[in-house]
Design an enzyme around this catalytic site. Structure first.
Site, short mmCIF file in Angstrom:
data_model
loop_
_atom_site.label_atom_id
_atom_site.label_comp_id
_atom_site.label_asym_id
_atom_site.label_seq_id
_atom_site.Cartn_x
_atom_site.Cartn_y
_atom_site.Cartn_z
N CYS A 38 37.95 49.05 45.10
CA CYS A 38 38.33 48.17 43.99
C CYS A 38 39.39 47.17 44.43
O CYS A 38 40.06 47.36 45.46
CB CYS A 38 38.85 49.04 42.85
SG CYS A 38 39.53 48.14 41.45
N THR A 40 42.17 46.83 43.01
CA THR A 40 43.43 47.58 42.98
C THR A 40 43.69 48.25 44.32
O THR A 40 44.83 48.29 44.81
CB THR A 40 43.40 48.63 41.87
OG1 THR A 40 43.20 47.98 40.62
CG2 THR A 40 44.69 49.43 41.82
N HIS A 43 45.23 45.87 46.69
CA HIS A 43 46.68 45.72 46.49
C HIS A 43 47.42 46.87 47.18
O HIS A 43 48.46 46.67 47.82
CB HIS A 43 47.01 45.73 45.00
CG HIS A 43 46.64 44.47 44.28
ND1 HIS A 43 47.35 43.30 44.42
CD2 HIS A 43 45.63 44.20 43.42
CE1 HIS A 43 46.81 42.36 43.67
NE2 HIS A 43 45.75 42.88 43.06
N ILE A 175 33.67 41.84 39.38
CA ILE A 175 33.72 42.04 37.93
C ILE A 175 33.32 40.76 37.21
O ILE A 175 32.60 40.81 36.20
CB ILE A 175 35.12 42.52 37.50
CG1 ILE A 175 35.44 43.87 38.15
CG2 ILE A 175 35.20 42.64 35.98
CD1 ILE A 175 36.83 44.38 37.85
N GLY A 263 41.84 38.80 34.77
CA GLY A 263 42.45 38.54 36.07
C GLY A 263 43.96 38.70 36.03
O GLY A 263 44.62 38.20 35.13
#
Length: 342
Positions: A38, A40, A43, A175, A263
């Site tokens: 993902c 995430t 990050h 997405i 976003g």
């Protein structure tokens, strides 16, 4: 067991042996078959400011997955070993006002698997039974591993009535592309998807019936004229997290238009707020999935023909996880699905 761990306060993840989790009385133990990478996770890999403030070290990461229940806690009666499942990755506090009102996705005490508590990049995951989503036979493990991000797309797309409407989407990440597919599936007239990455625009054209635009090469106004969109788009989805994209979207909306924002920007953004006020725009922030209405509708959309499997561009064994992360970081991938040992 084998797991991908944020083991150090630096960029990267490490494939390590960690202790197998023991499910609590109200939890199940899931043997993981497939996992998705993902944004995430990127990050966390990059170890940016958000990740450093949010993620404890060490931590097993990952929150997109499918697998099979192998053990249930003593208080679990509606689930059984052998069931194929995915699950909602947001763990809530059922005592909050939002949760007690049935708005589980707005619980202020939400914790994320793979973010605040051990995640699914592992051979086994302990998950509250409340969060488990049984998978129907028509959804295989590969598709089950991307239901979490598809749920984000469904939450965004179904926030507003789209039948016969013109929709602008800024950001052709996975997405954004899946949200475009959902919008067309439920009856939007035109769906225009903008991005500056040609690889992602090409992927969007393969996955969904959309008009793709690189706004640095073609004025959005020209596309609107060709599609006979006179007063602007009635619905917008901001999926990129970039200031420039949000400004473009607001400028292209019709008066009274509705905008769903998923976003996440990396820092503060600057906007001409007067355009939002004077156009009478409605902005809605989207976080995760509505629990569990989004899941119900998502599974029914798939059952009625929604096809997003094309968003998966890379299928790799977990020991090649670095290749998958590098492809996503370079913008050369849609969804990357990792396979775990049987």
């Amino acid at each position: 067991m084998l797991a991908l761990v944020k083991a150090e306060n630096s960029a990267g993840l490490w494939l390590q042996q960690v202790a197998r989790p023991i499910p609590a009385a109200d939890e199940v133990l899931i043997q993981i078959r497939k996992t998705g990478i993902c944004g995430t996770d990127l990050h966390i890999w990059n170890w940016d400011d958000w990740a450093r403030k949010t993620v404890p070290v060490p931590l097993v990461t990952g929150h997109e997955y499918a697998g099979e229940i192998v053990e249930v806690g003593k208080l679990v009666s509606h689930l059984r070993p052998g069931m194929r499942v995915s699950g909602e990755g947001h763990i809530i506090d059922i005592n909050s006002a939002a949760a007690r009102a049935g708005r589980f996705h707005l619980d202020p005490n939400t914790r994320g698997i793979g973010v605040n508590r051990p995640g699914a990049f592992a051979e086994y995951l302990a998950l509250p039974a409340f969060n488990v989503i049984p998978l129907p036979d028509e959804i295989d493990d590969e598709l089950g591993a991307i239901l979490d991000p598809l749920g984000n797309a469904v939450h965004v797309a179904l926030s507003f009535d789209l039948v016969g409407e013109d929709v602008l989407i800024t950001g052709a990440g996975p997405i954004g592309i899946m949200a475009a597919a959902v919008a067309r599936h439920v009856g939007a007239r035109n769906v225009v998807l903008t991005d500056v990455n040609p690889v992602r625009l090409a992927l969007a054209s393969r996955v969904a019936d959309v008009v793709t635009v690189n706004p640095r090469e073609m004025p959005l106004a020209d596309v609107m004229s060709r599609l006979h969109i006179v007063n602007g788009f009635s619905v917008g989805f901001e999926m990129s997290g970039y200031n420039e994209a949000l400004e473009q979207l607001i400028g292209a909306m019709e008066p009274g238009g509705r905008v769903a924002c998923l976003g996440l920007p990396s820092g503060r953004i600057s906007l001409d707020w007067s355009r939002i006020v004077c156009k009478g725009l409605f902005l809605k922030g989207i976080y995760g999935r509505e629990m569990f209405e989004t899941w119900r509708k998502m599974l029914n959309l798939i059952a009625t023909g929604l096809d997003v499997r094309g968003i998966i561009t890379h299928r790799l064994p977990v020991d090649r996880y670095k290749e998958g992360f590098q492809a996503m970081l370079a913008g050369d991938a849609g969804k990357v699905v990792l396979s775990w040992p049987a």
